[in-house]
Design an enzyme around this catalytic site. Structure first.
Site, PDB file in Angstrom:
ATOM      1  N   TRP A  69       0.889  -1.160   0.000  1.00 55.95           N
ATOM      2  CA  TRP A  69       0.000   0.000   0.000  1.00 55.95           C
ATOM      3  C   TRP A  69       0.929   1.213   0.000  1.00 55.95           C
ATOM      4  CZ3 TRP A  69      -1.928   2.966   4.654  1.00 55.95           C
ATOM      5  CH2 TRP A  69      -3.008   3.798   4.321  1.00 55.95           C
ATOM      6  N   ASP A  77       0.095  -4.408   9.987  1.00 53.17           N
ATOM      7  CA  ASP A  77      -0.973  -3.550   9.480  1.00 53.17           C
ATOM      8  C   ASP A  77      -2.160  -4.462   9.217  1.00 53.17           C
ATOM      9  OD1 ASP A  77      -2.697  -1.845   8.238  1.00 53.17           O
ATOM     10  OD2 ASP A  77      -1.341  -1.237   6.631  1.00 53.17           O
ATOM     11  N   LYS A 126     -12.928  -1.000   6.676  1.00 55.07           N
ATOM     12  CA  LYS A 126     -13.435  -1.969   5.697  1.00 55.07           C
ATOM     13  C   LYS A 126     -14.391  -2.944   6.355  1.00 55.07           C
ATOM     14  CE  LYS A 126      -9.757  -0.320   3.553  1.00 55.07           C
ATOM     15  NZ  LYS A 126      -9.509   0.293   2.275  1.00 55.07           N
TER      16      LYS A 126
END
Ligand SMILES: Cc1ncc(COP(=O)(O)O)c(C=O)c1O
Ligand SMILES: *[C@@H]1O[C@H](CO)[C@@H](O)[C@H](O)[C@H]1NC(C)=O
Ligand SMILES: *[C@@H]1O[C@H](CO)[C@@H](O)[C@H](O)[C@H]1NC(C)=O
Ligand SMILES: *[C@@H]1O[C@H](CO)[C@@H](O)[C@H](O)[C@H]1NC(C)=O
Ligand SMILES: *[C@@H]1O[C@H](CO)[C@@H](O)[C@H](O)[C@H]1NC(C)=O
Length: 414
Positions: A142, A224, A260
């Site tokens: 990312w 993460d 999310k």
């Protein structure tokens, strides 16, 4: 010219953030069959954003609860949120939690959790202000990982081997080799599950090898965790790697995002879980975190954290949420299956098994930048230049068109 004129002549125009630019281009496109496979957000089979039913329910409860107000929260966040979040990451029966050496910092999304953690590490990890500590991020990753650690002051951000383009899978040997060679105490950012952008995670056996080297070589683990639940549909399965590392005695950070898995993208709900050696260490760490938060956003917003903590702290709502997460994960799995089958039926050159082997929200299609350009310009199907597609952008209505477009891109453009 007035006083102060020319004060900003040194600030050049910054380039746009690729994924937001893609969405802006998509909005301006008037083609009736356009499809957005860019931004990482869930969509229903009607291509609409989804407010989780459990979230709607809890929002109502909050509106009707006259005991709630809009006072400042504590700097480290809503207490019941902070404690519930660690349980999701580490599991109900976590020994580390029972030993009072796990604490959390409510943050502005997963991004805020990464940033608070990065700021802390720069100030207090392996010395003070040690900006030379290498920070390793996966290749690819990312893209914001680089920026967050650079802005926190780290000067030596390096890629570690992750993706093997030829075999469209994990480059385990390259990864293990990088772990062996990294200077002791280097920081490694690991995706807990549903790796963005490749959709490729290590297996449990592979995680064990990674952990063995990281422990032996005294490397710092910064997980993460932005997609817990999205990879397999099970919160527990998706947290396996985190829990394994904690059970191996690592002191580590976990940046958790609830954007999310709760569909709360714009409420900015995140949590930095800190697993320390003991309670005394934890207390010192959190006192420094408090200082960082105070000068950054002072104290976090409450609405999203209330929704998450009410859900996590009530058994019925919690199981309803797990069902909602599974609904999202299952739709992604269905789209993976259908896309692969359609490409195989079309006889599209190449192998497409990676589409169902990859997990989570994204698939790394293997389309090259020219093929991506063809998809966007000629077919009005928007995806990242890396070839990453958001599987949630696919629906039973547009999947034939997307499969046909990929087929054309692969056969017409080399
Ligand atoms: C790997 C990864 N980490 C962190 C985030 C940030 O999540 P949030 O929107 O909660 O800041 C994302 C979001 O796309 C992500 O993909
Ligand atoms: C945040 O992290 C802390 C520490 O791990 C944990 O106790 C808490 O439950 C977490 N909060 C949420 C909402 O996950
Ligand atoms: C770390 O850097 C900050 C900002 O440059 C500075 O104010 C602080 O005194 C430094 N801390 C130490 C212990 O060197
Ligand atoms: C950690 O600190 C030690 C002692 O100052 C130093 O020798 C070493 O280079 C540092 N390691 C990293 C990765 O910065
Ligand atoms: C804190 O953790 C370190 C190891 O990281 C350990 O040596 C120490 O005993 C712990 N407790 C205190 C009170 O420092």
């Amino acid at each position: 010219a007035g006083p102060g004129s020319g004060a900003f002549t040194m600030s050049p125009q910054a380039p746009p953030v690729a994924v937001f630019k893609l969405t802006a281009d998509f909005r301006e496109d008037s083609h009736p069959q356009k499809v957005n496979l860019g931004v990482g957000a869930y969509r229903t089979d009607d291509c609409q954003p989804w407010v989780l039913p459990v979230v709607k329910k809890v929002e109502k409860l909050i509106v009707e609860d006259s005991s709630l107000n809009h006072e400042y929260l504590p700097i480290l966040g809503l207490p019941e949120f902070r404690s519930a979040a660690s349980k999701v990451a580490l599991g109900d029966d976590s020994t580390a939690i029972k030993e009072n050496r796990v604490g959390g910092v409510q943050a502005l999304g997963g991004t805020g959790a990464l940033r608070v953690g990065a700021d802390f590490l720069r100030r207090w990890y392996n010395g003070t202000n040690n900006t030379a500590t290498p920070v390793y991020v996966s290749a690819p990753t990312w893209e914001n990982h680089n920026g967050v650690f650079a802005d926190a002051g780290f000067k030596d951000i390096r890629p570690y081997h992750y993706w093997d383009a030829a075999k469209r899978g994990l480059d385990l040997d390259g990864l293990l080799d990088d772990l062996e060679k990294a200077p002791e105490r280097s920081i490694f950012v690991l995706h807990a599950c549903a790796h963005n952008p490749t959709g490729t995670d290590p297996t449990q056996e592979e995680w064990k090898k990674i952990a063995e080297i990281m422990k032996r070589r005294n490397l710092f683990v910064f997980f993460d965790s932005a997609y817990q639940g999205f990879a397999s549909g099970s919160l527990d399965k998706d947290a396996w790697a985190i829990r394994f590392f904690v059970s191996e005695g690592f002191e580590l950070f976990v940046a958790q995002s609830f954007s999310k898995n709760f569909g709360l993208y714009n409420e900015r709900v995140g949590n930095l879980t800190v697993v320390a050696q003991d309670n005394e260490n934890l207390t010192r760490i959190l006192s420094q975190m408090e200082k960082i938060v105070r000068t950054t956003w002072s104290n976090p917003p409450s609405q999203g954290a209330r929704i998450v903590s009410k859900t996590l702290n009530c058994p019925e709502l919690f199981s309803e949420w797990k069902g909602n997460v599974k609904t999202m994960a299952d739709r992604v799995l269905l789209m993976r299956d259908q896309l692969k089958t359609k490409l195989q039926d079309l006889g599209t050159p190449g192998t497409w098994d990676h589409i169902t082997q990859q997990i989570g929200m994204f698939s790394f299609t293997g389309l090259n930048p020219k093929q991506v350009e063809y998809m966007i310009k000629e077919k009005h199907v928007y995806l990242m230049a890396s070839g990453r597609i958001n599987m949630c952008g696919l629906t039973t209505k547009n999947i034939d068109y997307v499969a046909q477009s990929i087929h054309e891109a692969v056969t017409k453009v080399q």
